[in-house]
Write a protein that holds these residues in place. Structure first.
Motif, PDB file in Angstrom:
ATOM      1  N   ARG A 132       0.846  -1.188   0.000  1.00  0.00           N
ATOM      2  CA  ARG A 132       0.000   0.000   0.000  1.00  0.00           C
ATOM      3  C   ARG A 132       0.882   1.239   0.000  1.00  0.00           C
ATOM      4  O   ARG A 132       1.731   1.387   0.877  1.00  0.00           O
ATOM      5  CB  ARG A 132      -0.928   0.012   1.218  1.00  0.00           C
ATOM      6  CG  ARG A 132      -1.998  -1.072   1.190  1.00  0.00           C
ATOM      7  CD  ARG A 132      -2.624  -1.254   2.561  1.00  0.00           C
ATOM      8  NE  ARG A 132      -3.782  -2.133   2.541  1.00  0.00           N
ATOM      9  CZ  ARG A 132      -3.729  -3.464   2.529  1.00  0.00           C
ATOM     10  NH1 ARG A 132      -2.538  -4.054   2.531  1.00  0.00           N
ATOM     11  NH2 ARG A 132      -4.823  -4.193   2.512  1.00  0.00           N
ATOM     12  N   ILE A 133       0.679   2.105  -0.976  1.00  0.00           N
ATOM     13  CA  ILE A 133       1.420   3.356  -1.081  1.00  0.00           C
ATOM     14  C   ILE A 133       0.405   4.494  -1.124  1.00  0.00           C
ATOM     15  O   ILE A 133      -0.539   4.466  -1.924  1.00  0.00           O
ATOM     16  CB  ILE A 133       2.302   3.394  -2.344  1.00  0.00           C
ATOM     17  CG1 ILE A 133       3.320   2.244  -2.310  1.00  0.00           C
ATOM     18  CG2 ILE A 133       3.023   4.726  -2.468  1.00  0.00           C
ATOM     19  CD1 ILE A 133       4.168   2.151  -3.555  1.00  0.00           C
TER      20      ILE A 133
ATOM     21  N   ASP B 280       2.464  -9.798  -6.742  1.00  0.00           N
ATOM     22  CA  ASP B 280       2.764 -10.681  -7.868  1.00  0.00           C
ATOM     23  C   ASP B 280       2.065 -10.273  -9.159  1.00  0.00           C
ATOM     24  O   ASP B 280       2.623 -10.397 -10.247  1.00  0.00           O
ATOM     25  CB  ASP B 280       2.403 -12.129  -7.513  1.00  0.00           C
ATOM     26  CG  ASP B 280       0.968 -12.274  -7.036  1.00  0.00           C
ATOM     27  OD1 ASP B 280       0.307 -11.238  -6.794  1.00  0.00           O
ATOM     28  OD2 ASP B 280       0.498 -13.430  -6.901  1.00  0.00           O
ATOM     29  N   THR B 281       0.843  -9.758  -9.069  1.00  0.00           N
ATOM     30  CA  THR B 281       0.082  -9.426 -10.287  1.00  0.00           C
ATOM     31  C   THR B 281      -0.055  -7.934 -10.538  1.00  0.00           C
ATOM     32  O   THR B 281      -0.344  -7.533 -11.669  1.00  0.00           O
ATOM     33  CB  THR B 281      -1.329 -10.040 -10.208  1.00  0.00           C
ATOM     34  OG1 THR B 281      -2.034  -9.450  -9.105  1.00  0.00           O
ATOM     35  CG2 THR B 281      -1.253 -11.552 -10.006  1.00  0.00           C
ATOM     36  N   GLY B 282       0.132  -7.113  -9.511  1.00  0.00           N
ATOM     37  CA  GLY B 282      -0.090  -5.677  -9.658  1.00  0.00           C
ATOM     38  C   GLY B 282      -1.552  -5.277  -9.668  1.00  0.00           C
ATOM     39  O   GLY B 282      -1.868  -4.096  -9.837  1.00  0.00           O
ATOM     40  N   LEU B 283      -2.455  -6.241  -9.483  1.00  0.00           N
ATOM     41  CA  LEU B 283      -3.885  -5.931  -9.462  1.00  0.00           C
ATOM     42  C   LEU B 283      -4.269  -5.262  -8.152  1.00  0.00           C
ATOM     43  O   LEU B 283      -3.620  -5.454  -7.117  1.00  0.00           O
ATOM     44  CB  LEU B 283      -4.703  -7.205  -9.650  1.00  0.00           C
ATOM     45  CG  LEU B 283      -4.520  -7.941 -10.985  1.00  0.00           C
ATOM     46  CD1 LEU B 283      -5.328  -9.229 -10.984  1.00  0.00           C
ATOM     47  CD2 LEU B 283      -4.930  -7.055 -12.160  1.00  0.00           C
TER      48      LEU B 283
ATOM     49  N   ASN C  47     -12.264  19.651  12.381  1.00  0.00           N
ATOM     50  CA  ASN C  47     -11.310  18.583  12.099  1.00  0.00           C
ATOM     51  C   ASN C  47     -11.618  18.002  10.730  1.00  0.00           C
ATOM     52  O   ASN C  47     -12.791  17.800  10.389  1.00  0.00           O
ATOM     53  CB  ASN C  47     -11.407  17.464  13.149  1.00  0.00           C
ATOM     54  CG  ASN C  47     -10.677  17.811  14.426  1.00  0.00           C
ATOM     55  OD1 ASN C  47      -9.488  17.587  14.549  1.00  0.00           O
ATOM     56  ND2 ASN C  47     -11.407  18.369  15.385  1.00  0.00           N
ATOM     57  N   ALA C  48     -10.575  17.696   9.955  1.00  0.00           N
ATOM     58  CA  ALA C  48     -10.781  17.098   8.639  1.00  0.00           C
ATOM     59  C   ALA C  48      -9.558  16.265   8.277  1.00  0.00           C
ATOM     60  O   ALA C  48      -8.434  16.562   8.703  1.00  0.00           O
ATOM     61  CB  ALA C  48     -11.030  18.161   7.573  1.00  0.00           C
ATOM     62  N   SER C  49      -9.794  15.220   7.509  1.00  0.00           N
ATOM     63  CA  SER C  49      -8.689  14.372   7.063  1.00  0.00           C
ATOM     64  C   SER C  49      -9.032  13.760   5.712  1.00  0.00           C
ATOM     65  O   SER C  49     -10.200  13.489   5.404  1.00  0.00           O
ATOM     66  CB  SER C  49      -8.396  13.261   8.075  1.00  0.00           C
ATOM     67  OG  SER C  49      -9.497  12.390   8.193  1.00  0.00           O
ATOM     68  N   VAL C  50      -7.990  13.565   4.902  1.00  0.00           N
ATOM     69  CA  VAL C  50      -8.119  12.932   3.591  1.00  0.00           C
ATOM     70  C   VAL C  50      -7.004  11.904   3.462  1.00  0.00           C
ATOM     71  O   VAL C  50      -5.840  12.213   3.728  1.00  0.00           O
ATOM     72  CB  VAL C  50      -8.015  13.954   2.440  1.00  0.00           C
ATOM     73  CG1 VAL C  50      -8.141  13.256   1.092  1.00  0.00           C
ATOM     74  CG2 VAL C  50      -9.060  15.040   2.581  1.00  0.00           C
ATOM     75  N   THR C  51      -7.352  10.695   3.080  1.00  0.00           N
ATOM     76  CA  THR C  51      -6.368   9.636   2.865  1.00  0.00           C
ATOM     77  C   THR C  51      -6.542   9.084   1.454  1.00  0.00           C
ATOM     78  O   THR C  51      -7.655   8.744   1.049  1.00  0.00           O
ATOM     79  CB  THR C  51      -6.525   8.499   3.885  1.00  0.00           C
ATOM     80  OG1 THR C  51      -6.399   9.027   5.207  1.00  0.00           O
ATOM     81  CG2 THR C  51      -5.468   7.436   3.670  1.00  0.00           C
ATOM     82  N   VAL C  52      -5.433   9.020   0.736  1.00  0.00           N
ATOM     83  CA  VAL C  52      -5.415   8.475  -0.622  1.00  0.00           C
ATOM     84  C   VAL C  52      -4.410   7.334  -0.645  1.00  0.00           C
ATOM     85  O   VAL C  52      -3.275   7.495  -0.157  1.00  0.00           O
ATOM     86  CB  VAL C  52      -5.031   9.549  -1.659  1.00  0.00           C
ATOM     87  CG1 VAL C  52      -5.017   8.954  -3.059  1.00  0.00           C
ATOM     88  CG2 VAL C  52      -5.987  10.728  -1.590  1.00  0.00           C
ATOM     89  N   VAL C  53      -4.796   6.192  -1.193  1.00  0.00           N
ATOM     90  CA  VAL C  53      -3.906   5.030  -1.175  1.00  0.00           C
ATOM     91  C   VAL C  53      -4.126   4.191  -2.427  1.00  0.00           C
ATOM     92  O   VAL C  53      -5.239   4.133  -2.972  1.00  0.00           O
ATOM     93  CB  VAL C  53      -4.153   4.175   0.095  1.00  0.00           C
ATOM     94  CG1 VAL C  53      -5.563   3.614   0.101  1.00  0.00           C
ATOM     95  CG2 VAL C  53      -3.137   3.057   0.211  1.00  0.00           C
ATOM     96  N   ARG C  54      -3.036   3.586  -2.877  1.00  0.00           N
ATOM     97  CA  ARG C  54      -3.110   2.595  -3.957  1.00  0.00           C
ATOM     98  C   ARG C  54      -2.618   1.270  -3.389  1.00  0.00           C
ATOM     99  O   ARG C  54      -1.463   1.165  -2.955  1.00  0.00           O
ATOM    100  CB  ARG C  54      -2.271   3.004  -5.158  1.00  0.00           C
ATOM    101  CG  ARG C  54      -2.309   1.988  -6.299  1.00  0.00           C
ATOM    102  CD  ARG C  54      -1.607   2.484  -7.538  1.00  0.00           C
ATOM    103  NE  ARG C  54      -1.559   1.474  -8.592  1.00  0.00           N
ATOM    104  CZ  ARG C  54      -2.557   1.194  -9.420  1.00  0.00           C
ATOM    105  NH1 ARG C  54      -3.685   1.884  -9.322  1.00  0.00           N
ATOM    106  NH2 ARG C  54      -2.441   0.261 -10.345  1.00  0.00           N
TER     107      ARG C  54
END
Length: 249
Positions: free
Chosen positions: A94-95, A123-126, A111-118
């Motif tokens: 997870r990045i 093995d597959t990149g899926l 208060n506020a927060s934003v999280t973005v992740v890939r």
């Protein structure tokens, strides 16, 4: 042993850069535990770098934090519709990044927060199923004394609003889920040792899908079972209103 090391510098003009690295574990399903064998754990290695700011412009208190992270799990848990529970999968990575902040004033608190992740399989990149790419949360509160007094003390009024947004989640067979957007609200009135309030979750009574799944299924609705992939979901909770009466002894 779960070692973790962090380095925080500053603050310099209210700014504090930091880096950290840590190793952790996560327990897995009990079905994978056997007698006379070591308890299996998923190994986790995580890196993070961030920058925090804290200052007081005027009569306000401001806190901001931005960070980027990379987390690797050697054996992740992914829901399997066949067995009806989480099962072991291959390693995942997870990045992503997160941005959060708080602004406190004499009559409000935000208060506020934003999280973005890939999140992908090594093995597959899926994409990892059921993991959202974006999560946003905002909590706003206003408060203050009312312009009249009862028994020599002014009542304190408080009102709050919470907003949640969950972006589309990856699903099996290359599909994507719907988004989730809900609003929660609350209001209360406090006087001396007493507080009367009301809280509402899903204030707009939005119909949303709390969990979505994509797999082949047949409920014996026809003579020949179908193997067509179909969307399944669990419905989110409707509007819930709770009344509160509090007495401090």
């Amino acid at each position: 042993m779960l070692p973790r090391a962090s380095l925080v510098l500053g603050p310099f003009l209210g700014l504090s850069p930091s880096v950290s690295i840590g190793r952790g574990v996560r327990s897995i399903d009990s079905t994978y535990i056997s007698q006379d064998l070591g308890t299996p754990f998923a190994q986790i290695l995580s890196y993070e770098a961030g920058l925090a700011y804290k200052g007081s412009p005027g009569d306000l208190d401001l806190e901001l934090r931005a960070s980027g992270f990379r987390t690797h799990v050697d054996q992740d848990l992914v829901f399997s519709e066949t067995v009806g529970r989480n099962t072991l999968a291959n390693g995942t990575t997870r990045i992503g990044g997160a941005l959060s902040g708080r602004l406190l004033g004499p009559w409000f608190d935000q208060n506020a927060s934003v999280t973005v992740v890939r999140s992908t399989f090594d093995d597959t990149g899926l994409l990892i199923p059921y993991v959202p790419d974006v999560v946003v949360r905002s909590d706003s509160v206003v408060f203050g004394a009312l312009p009249w007094q009862l028994g020599g003390q002014a009542p304190i009024a408080t009102a709050g609003l919470g907003v949640t947004y969950v972006g589309p989640r990856a699903l099996p067979f290359g599909e994507r889920s719907d988004t989730i957007f809900t609003i929660d609200g609350s209001a209360s009135l406090g006087w001396m040792r007493y507080r009367l309030g009301v809280k509402a979750s899903n204030l707009l009574d939005t119909r949303y899908r709390l969990g979505e799944y994509n797999y082949r299924s047949d409920f014996h609705s026809q003579d020949e079972p179908t193997l067509t992939v179909a969307r399944h979901f669990t419905a989110g909770a409707p509007r819930i209103v709770l009344f509160q009466l509090e007495v401090t002894l």
